[in-house]
Structure formats: C-alpha cells, structure tokens
Design an enzyme around this catalytic site. Sequence first.
Site, PDB file in Angstrom:
ATOM      1  N   ASN A 168      -9.957  -1.079  -1.741  1.00 24.59           N
ATOM      2  CA  ASN A 168      -8.524  -0.862  -1.511  1.00 24.59           C
ATOM      3  C   ASN A 168      -7.756  -1.407  -2.712  1.00 24.59           C
ATOM      4  O   ASN A 168      -7.704  -2.619  -2.916  1.00 24.59           O
ATOM      5  CB  ASN A 168      -8.118  -1.584  -0.219  1.00 24.59           C
ATOM      6  CG  ASN A 168      -6.659  -1.394   0.131  1.00 24.59           C
ATOM      7  OD1 ASN A 168      -5.856  -0.959  -0.699  1.00 24.59           O
ATOM      8  ND2 ASN A 168      -6.301  -1.732   1.358  1.00 24.59           N
ATOM      9  N   CYS A 191       0.819  -1.222   0.000  1.00 27.38           N
ATOM     10  CA  CYS A 191       0.000   0.000   0.000  1.00 27.38           C
ATOM     11  C   CYS A 191       0.850   1.268   0.000  1.00 27.38           C
ATOM     12  O   CYS A 191       0.385   2.329  -0.413  1.00 27.38           O
ATOM     13  CB  CYS A 191      -0.930   0.018   1.202  1.00 27.38           C
ATOM     14  SG  CYS A 191      -1.990  -1.418   1.271  1.00 27.38           S
ATOM     15  N   HIS A 216      -3.820   6.919   1.307  1.00 25.37           N
ATOM     16  CA  HIS A 216      -4.090   5.592   0.761  1.00 25.37           C
ATOM     17  C   HIS A 216      -5.495   5.189   1.168  1.00 25.37           C
ATOM     18  O   HIS A 216      -5.893   5.358   2.325  1.00 25.37           O
ATOM     19  CB  HIS A 216      -3.058   4.600   1.297  1.00 25.37           C
ATOM     20  CG  HIS A 216      -3.480   3.184   1.111  1.00 25.37           C
ATOM     21  ND1 HIS A 216      -3.868   2.691  -0.117  1.00 25.37           N
ATOM     22  CD2 HIS A 216      -3.610   2.156   1.989  1.00 25.37           C
ATOM     23  CE1 HIS A 216      -4.201   1.427   0.016  1.00 25.37           C
ATOM     24  NE2 HIS A 216      -4.065   1.073   1.278  1.00 25.37           N
TER      25      HIS A 216
HETATM   26  N1  ACO Z   1     -18.883  -9.859   6.524  1.00 26.99           N
HETATM   27  C1  ACO Z   1     -19.529 -10.136   7.670  1.00 26.99           C
HETATM   28  N2  ACO Z   1     -18.911 -10.419   8.828  1.00 26.99           N
HETATM   29  C2  ACO Z   1     -17.565 -10.412   8.811  1.00 26.99           C
HETATM   30  C3  ACO Z   1     -16.830 -10.139   7.663  1.00 26.99           C
HETATM   31  C4  ACO Z   1     -17.533  -9.857   6.483  1.00 26.99           C
HETATM   32  N3  ACO Z   1     -16.933  -9.568   5.331  1.00 26.99           N
HETATM   33  N4  ACO Z   1     -15.523 -10.202   7.977  1.00 26.99           N
HETATM   34  C5  ACO Z   1     -15.440 -10.506   9.263  1.00 26.99           C
HETATM   35  N5  ACO Z   1     -16.678 -10.642   9.776  1.00 26.99           N
HETATM   36  C6  ACO Z   1     -17.072 -10.964  11.143  1.00 26.99           C
HETATM   37  C7  ACO Z   1     -15.966 -11.612  11.937  1.00 26.99           C
HETATM   38  O1  ACO Z   1     -15.945 -12.992  11.688  1.00 26.99           O
HETATM   39  C8  ACO Z   1     -16.386 -11.293  13.349  1.00 26.99           C
HETATM   40  O2  ACO Z   1     -17.386 -12.184  13.728  1.00 26.99           O
HETATM   41  P1  ACO Z   1     -17.439 -12.761  15.246  1.00 26.99           P
HETATM   42  O3  ACO Z   1     -17.597 -11.543  16.115  1.00 26.99           O
HETATM   43  O4  ACO Z   1     -18.616 -13.665  15.214  1.00 26.99           O
HETATM   44  O5  ACO Z   1     -16.126 -13.450  15.455  1.00 26.99           O
HETATM   45  C9  ACO Z   1     -17.037  -9.918  13.224  1.00 26.99           C
HETATM   46  O6  ACO Z   1     -17.356  -9.750  11.838  1.00 26.99           O
HETATM   47  C10 ACO Z   1     -16.139  -8.790  13.661  1.00 26.99           C
HETATM   48  O7  ACO Z   1     -14.868  -8.997  13.073  1.00 26.99           O
HETATM   49  P2  ACO Z   1     -13.682  -8.059  13.400  1.00 26.99           P
HETATM   50  O8  ACO Z   1     -12.489  -8.547  12.665  1.00 26.99           O
HETATM   51  O9  ACO Z   1     -13.597  -7.868  14.871  1.00 26.99           O
HETATM   52  O10 ACO Z   1     -14.231  -6.726  12.739  1.00 26.99           O
HETATM   53  P3  ACO Z   1     -13.571  -5.323  12.769  1.00 26.99           P
HETATM   54  O11 ACO Z   1     -14.544  -4.366  13.321  1.00 26.99           O
HETATM   55  O12 ACO Z   1     -12.198  -5.346  13.314  1.00 26.99           O
HETATM   56  O13 ACO Z   1     -13.473  -5.018  11.201  1.00 26.99           O
HETATM   57  C11 ACO Z   1     -11.902  -5.001   9.397  1.00 26.99           C
HETATM   58  C12 ACO Z   1     -12.719  -5.849  10.366  1.00 26.99           C
HETATM   59  C13 ACO Z   1     -12.865  -4.239   8.491  1.00 26.99           C
HETATM   60  C14 ACO Z   1     -11.041  -5.912   8.554  1.00 26.99           C
HETATM   61  C15 ACO Z   1     -11.078  -4.025  10.238  1.00 26.99           C
HETATM   62  O14 ACO Z   1     -10.319  -4.689  11.193  1.00 26.99           O
HETATM   63  C16 ACO Z   1     -10.176  -3.202   9.364  1.00 26.99           C
HETATM   64  O15 ACO Z   1     -10.625  -2.382   8.595  1.00 26.99           O
HETATM   65  N6  ACO Z   1      -8.873  -3.379   9.501  1.00 26.99           N
HETATM   66  C17 ACO Z   1      -7.941  -2.687   8.655  1.00 26.99           C
HETATM   67  C18 ACO Z   1      -7.660  -3.576   7.553  1.00 26.99           C
HETATM   68  C19 ACO Z   1      -7.330  -2.866   6.299  1.00 26.99           C
HETATM   69  O16 ACO Z   1      -7.745  -1.786   5.999  1.00 26.99           O
HETATM   70  N7  ACO Z   1      -6.578  -3.576   5.546  1.00 26.99           N
HETATM   71  C20 ACO Z   1      -6.237  -3.106   4.275  1.00 26.99           C
HETATM   72  C21 ACO Z   1      -4.918  -3.546   3.878  1.00 26.99           C
HETATM   73  S1  ACO Z   1      -3.660  -2.709   4.704  1.00 26.99           S
HETATM   74  C22 ACO Z   1      -3.859  -1.202   4.298  1.00 26.99           C
HETATM   75  O17 ACO Z   1      -4.196  -0.934   3.185  1.00 26.99           O
HETATM   76  C23 ACO Z   1      -3.652  -0.230   5.342  1.00 26.99           C
END
Ligand code: ACO
Length: 331
Positions: free
Chosen positions: A288, A113, A258
């Site tokens: 992304n 990224c 980004h």
């Molecule tokens: N649809 C529905 N439910 C989902 C999905 C989905 N696509 N993905 C995960 N879940 C569920 C999980 O299984 C979990 O269920 P559980 O509570 O029964 O175990 C629940 O949703 C919550 O999951 P979390 O991982 O705790 O959700 P969070 O609020 O942390 O959001 C996310 C997840 C969106 C990935 C977040 O952590 C995030 O945005 N992180 C940054 C990641 C990012 O931007 N990466 C990009 C690449 S790096 C960069 O570019 C910077």
Amino acid sequence: MPHTQFLATGFHVPARVVTNDDLAQMMDTSDEWIVQRSGIKTRYWVDRGDTGVGLAREASRKALDKAGLKAADLDCIIYCTCTPDHFEPGNGVFLQRELGLSDIPAVDVRNQCSGFIYGLSIADAWIRTGQYKRILLVGAEVHSRGLDKTSRGRDTAVLFGDGAGAAVLAPIDDDGRGVLSTHIFADGRYAEKLWVDGPGLAHDPYVSVEMLEQGLHRAVMEGRDVFKFASVKMPESVAIALKANRLTPADIKLLVPHQANLRIIEMVQKATGLREDQVYTNIQKYGNTTAASIPIALDEALAEGRLKQGDLLVLTAFGSGFTWGSAAIRW
Ligand code: ACO
C-alpha cells in the site's frame, strides 16, 4: 468548458525490495499470513539518502518526458502525501525547487489514500475554469521510516510500501474525452481509526520522549473497521460516478482502485459487479503506497496497453480520515 486529460504518467520506487520473508526476520509474521490477508508479496523501501521528494522528482521527470514537456512548461504542482519530508513547508515547494522551478504554485494535499483523487478533483476544477493549463499531480510516500518494524507494529508494518506516481494534466477540447467527473467524501467521525497521534501541536509539548516511548509517532489502525468501510465506500463511490455519467459497470474498461489490500479490491470488484479483467491490481509488488498507489497502478496499466483512446477508466480510493472518492475518465 474544456475537460481535463492525462497527457502522461510516470512512477518511481526505491531500489530496495523487501520480501515477506525479510519482514519475518524483523517481526513475528510469515509470508503465508501476509499473502493470505493482504495479497502483498513484496514492497519497496527507501535507503539512507532517499526522500519522498526525491521519489516524486523521478516520477515527475518520467511523466514529463513521456508528455514531451519540460518542467518549465508546468504552471502548477499538486503534491499529495501523508508522509511529508518535514512538518513545514509542505513537500510541494521542495519538489518545485528540485524541478528547477520558481513562481508557480505548489499545493499540498493531505488526504492519505484518497489524496490522488482529491488532488485530481482540484486540478480538474482549475483546468476546466482555465486557471491552470499544465498541472503536475503527484502522489508520493515514504512509509517505511515511520513503521514500527517490531512485532508490536506487525499489523500495519507488513502492509505499507514506499513509492511515487505522477501525472501531467492539461485541457482537452473534446466533449467526450477527459475527466468526466470526480466525487470526493470524508467522515471525520472516524479520524482515529487510522492515524498518527503525535508529534503534533495538539500536544503540549508537541513532542516528548514519553510520546515516542508510547509509540504515538507510529500509524495505528483498527484494521477491521478500515476493511469494512473501504469495502462499502469504494463500490458506493464507483456507483455514484457511473450514475452521474449515465453509465453502467459494463461500460468500465478498467477500474484502478487504491491498492490497500487485495481482499478489499476483490470485494470492491464483486460489489461493483465487475469481472476480474476489469480491475487492475499491483499491490502484490508494491504494498500500500497510499497517495502513490493509483498513479503507480495507472502508469503500469498504461504500459501494459490496458487502456485505449475512448475507453472508460474509473478510479476509486478509500483511506484514513475516513476519506474516499472516485473519478470517471474517458481516455
Ligand atoms: N503477521 C502475523 N499475524 C498477525 C499480523 C502479522 N503481520 N498482524 C496481525 N496478526 C495477528 C493478530 O495479532 C491476530 O492474532 P490473535 O488472533 O492471536 O489476536 C490475528 O493475526 C488476526 O488479526 P486480525 O486483525 O483479526 O486480522 P484480520 O483478518 O482482520 O487482518 C488486516 C488484518 C490485514 C490488517 C485487515 O484487517 C485489513 O486488511 N484491514 C484493512 C487495513 C488496510 O488495508 N489498511 C490500509 C490503510 S487504509 C487504506 O488504504 C484503505
């Protein structure tokens, strides 16, 4: 020493739009979950026959056309991607060939990224020292083919999209304008927080059926850690850029971060002390697109008239590695 200016930008995305409802047909997810957690509504995915280099070629042609240049005017290509078409050689030489060029160097940057800012930092050093005068800087990704499109991969599959963005860079003899600074950082202690384990030459054999069955070829991410670091390191790198140039947040006309996650961008905006109108977002449409996200956003921002000559543009990124950085540019 001259500064580096952006002569023009261009971007290209594949024809196929994929909505959150489309994803909900493939895996256990919903439009509501995706929009609430990431802000993403649609993304573009390649179709059969499309390649990352093909997307990069189209983005490059658009940038060259806008700059009023031909490919033959370029003297260097820097190609940033974490989703190369092949293990080797890198995408840079394939793009060079697609543009009908030979001889000029084609450099591949593997900083995910943060790739576009890493690439800009390299290009800027070369332009300032006079080594190259017309550099094509490209960020292009094809994520969709690597995503696990089942419920197992839903935490990453819903976030990423395909696309390419390009910029043509050249020297400008104006002390006040152009790239004022770039700052790039990395912390390899967190390399496995977002990574693709294999196939890879650390494995022997480097590819195997077991590896594929275990899903090692899919990107895996500890989303909360990525979120936490990104929300801290991007504002930190913006502050470093401002301090280095004796500027303040009020001086920023536009921050192009980004496009990782709308919630991360909102946290960056607040931590940096910026108003909403000072921060550009388009993740809603594209998801992304990793190294392509900044040049795509920049090209759209320019098309919308969001930057005028003399405005201060700041870029910031954070991604796998972890890597991060910023650039300050007087437009
Ligand atoms: N649809 C529905 N439910 C989902 C999905 C989905 N696509 N993905 C995960 N879940 C569920 C999980 O299984 C979990 O269920 P559980 O509570 O029964 O175990 C629940 O949703 C919550 O999951 P979390 O991982 O705790 O959700 P969070 O609020 O942390 O959001 C996310 C997840 C969106 C990935 C977040 O952590 C995030 O945005 N992180 C940054 C990641 C990012 O931007 N990466 C990009 C690449 S790096 C960069 O570019 C910077």
